[in-house]
Design an enzyme around this catalytic site. Structure first.
Site, PDB file in Angstrom:
ATOM      1  N   THR A  14      38.417  37.174  18.637  1.00  0.00           N
ATOM      2  CA  THR A  14      37.631  35.933  18.655  1.00  0.00           C
ATOM      3  C   THR A  14      38.519  34.701  18.674  1.00  0.00           C
ATOM      4  O   THR A  14      38.221  33.711  19.350  1.00  0.00           O
ATOM      5  CB  THR A  14      36.729  35.876  17.396  1.00  0.00           C
ATOM      6  OG1 THR A  14      35.752  36.896  17.508  1.00  0.00           O
ATOM      7  CG2 THR A  14      36.041  34.539  17.252  1.00  0.00           C
ATOM      8  N   SER A  54      38.986  43.366  19.584  1.00  0.00           N
ATOM      9  CA  SER A  54      39.626  44.423  18.786  1.00  0.00           C
ATOM     10  C   SER A  54      38.801  45.701  18.718  1.00  0.00           C
ATOM     11  O   SER A  54      39.300  46.730  18.265  1.00  0.00           O
ATOM     12  CB  SER A  54      39.990  43.919  17.389  1.00  0.00           C
ATOM     13  OG  SER A  54      38.869  43.850  16.558  1.00  0.00           O
ATOM     14  N   THR A  85      39.098  40.374  14.403  1.00  0.00           N
ATOM     15  CA  THR A  85      38.905  40.720  12.989  1.00  0.00           C
ATOM     16  C   THR A  85      38.257  42.096  12.798  1.00  0.00           C
ATOM     17  O   THR A  85      38.416  42.712  11.759  1.00  0.00           O
ATOM     18  CB  THR A  85      38.031  39.664  12.275  1.00  0.00           C
ATOM     19  OG1 THR A  85      36.727  39.646  12.873  1.00  0.00           O
ATOM     20  CG2 THR A  85      38.662  38.291  12.339  1.00  0.00           C
ATOM     21  N   ASP A  86      37.532  42.569  13.820  1.00  0.00           N
ATOM     22  CA  ASP A  86      36.704  43.761  13.600  1.00  0.00           C
ATOM     23  C   ASP A  86      37.515  45.003  13.221  1.00  0.00           C
ATOM     24  O   ASP A  86      37.075  45.799  12.395  1.00  0.00           O
ATOM     25  CB  ASP A  86      35.847  44.053  14.838  1.00  0.00           C
ATOM     26  CG  ASP A  86      34.743  43.012  15.013  1.00  0.00           C
ATOM     27  OD1 ASP A  86      34.455  42.287  14.034  1.00  0.00           O
ATOM     28  OD2 ASP A  86      34.182  42.908  16.119  1.00  0.00           O
TER      29      ASP A  86
HETATM   30  N1  ASP Z   1      34.788  41.121  18.158  1.00  0.00           N
HETATM   31  C1  ASP Z   1      35.885  40.302  17.701  1.00  0.00           C
HETATM   32  C2  ASP Z   1      37.136  41.148  17.655  1.00  0.00           C
HETATM   33  O1  ASP Z   1      37.326  41.907  16.746  1.00  0.00           O
HETATM   34  C3  ASP Z   1      35.582  39.731  16.361  1.00  0.00           C
HETATM   35  C4  ASP Z   1      36.643  38.810  15.813  1.00  0.00           C
HETATM   36  O2  ASP Z   1      37.767  38.730  16.257  1.00  0.00           O
HETATM   37  O3  ASP Z   1      36.302  38.098  14.808  1.00  0.00           O
HETATM   38  O4  ASP Z   1      37.918  41.088  18.573  1.00  0.00           O
END
Ligand code: ASP
Length: 329
Positions: A14, A54, A85-86
């Site tokens: 993200t 991710s 973050t995932d």
């Molecule tokens: N879907 C995103 C990822 O993990 C979520 C994030 O980065 O907050 O790439």
């Protein structure tokens, strides 16, 4: 004092995402991320290595990231890895095992909102990660929302709040206060000298036990190539022993050479198989206790241990050993 030389490796997420017809996609390059931070008291180099949500970061990417860090580590005082973050807690845990005893800080970070959105948390998280990479002792960390955690203790616990990560069963390593970055000293496990070890066995499963789970499904997985199983049991780690006998299944699997690691589906505090009969019997059958490890750490440690060619007895010993701060034994 000479300015610290830091490297930003980017992988997407993200933090680097932009709006597209198909939803948010990671497109922003590292130089553009850096440009949003203003002046930093470090010399920062940038390398874009991946551009993925991710959800698409998998074992192949873990190996690539570890190899990149290993190749760059002689040239920098610290490395920041931007990441979605995932699955960041999984990557942080796996890098902790692949890069045990690394001689510089490696700090993962990301954000809940893309960097090009006005009120994003991205710039602050990146600045924190750089401060961690410049000041923390060697090791693998995750920096988020004014706190820095050991990578192998980090878990994503919220989907949207800025306070998305927690350090489970271990205090944060550092936090931002009005005095700046305040570090808490942590004992570093003493291990073998640093050597990158990226060989892993990816054919493992993580099962969350629920009333009615059929243990025969475990054997179906093994017949299809599964080489190790982590079971999130109830409470202290207990497993069903009546009708759908998970404990008997565990014993049978272990005798087949399949390590079965027992942890808790409760996020906080340790699992303890010694207290109740439904835990003790599993221990007697050879279940391997994950103690107070996160499921992310248990999964990645099991993959790593199998990748090193260890058998069930050796893996059992390894799970009772604190390699990188992942477990209190
Ligand atoms: N879907 C995103 C990822 O993990 C979520 C994030 O980065 O907050 O790439």
């Amino acid at each position: 004092m000479a300015r610290k030389r830091l490297l930003l490796l980017t992988t997407g997420g993200t933090i680097a995402s932009v709006v597209s017809d198909t939803g948010l996609v990671p497109r922003t390059k590292g130089e553009a991320l850096l440009a949003q931070l203003g002046t930093l008291p470090y010399d920062v180099a940038v390398k874009d290595i991946l551009q993925l949500d991710s959800s698409n970061i998998q074992p192949e990417e873990w190996q690539l990231i570890a190899q990149e860090i290993d190749a760059q580590r002689g040239h920098y005082d610290g490395i920041v890895l931007s990441h979605g973050t995932d699955t960041m807690a999984y990557t942080a845990s796996m890098l902790s095992f692949m890069l045990q005893q690394i001689d510089l800080p490696v700090v993962l970070t990301g954000s809940q909102v893309p960097i090009n959105v006005v009120l994003s948390d991205a710039a602050e998280n990146l600045r924190l990660a750089f401060a961690g990479a410049a000041n923390c002792p060697p090791g693998v960390y995750l920096a988020f929302n004014r706190r820095i955690f050991l990578g192998c203790r980090s878990v994503k616990v919220r989907t949207t709040n800025f306070n998305a990560f927690e350090s489970v069963n271990a205090d944060p390593v550092a936090e931002v206060t009005s005095d700046g970055l305040v570090r808490h000293e942590l004992p570093r496990p003493v291990g073998k000298p640093y050597q990158m070890r990226t060989k892993i066995e990816t054919h493992i499963s993580l099962i969350k036990l629920f009333p009615g789970f059929d243990p025969d499904l475990l054997f179906a997985m093994v017949q299809n190539g599964c080489r190790g199983i982590v079971i999130e049991g109830y409470g202290l780690g207990g497993m069903t022993s009546v009708r759908r006998n998970m404990i008997a299944a565990t014993g049978k699997l272990i005798r087949m050479g399949i390590p079965v690691v027992a942890c808790s589906q409760c996020l906080y505090e340790r699992s303890d198989l010694t207290k109740y009969e439904v835990g003790r019997l599993a221990l007697l059958e050879g279940a391997i206790s994950a103690h107070d490890m996160t499921s992310e750490s248990a999964v990645t440690k099991l993959m790593w241990a199998l990748g090193q060619g260890l058998d069930v007895a050796q893996i059992s010993k390894l799970f009772a050993t604190n390699l990188v701060g992942e477990v209190t034994c």
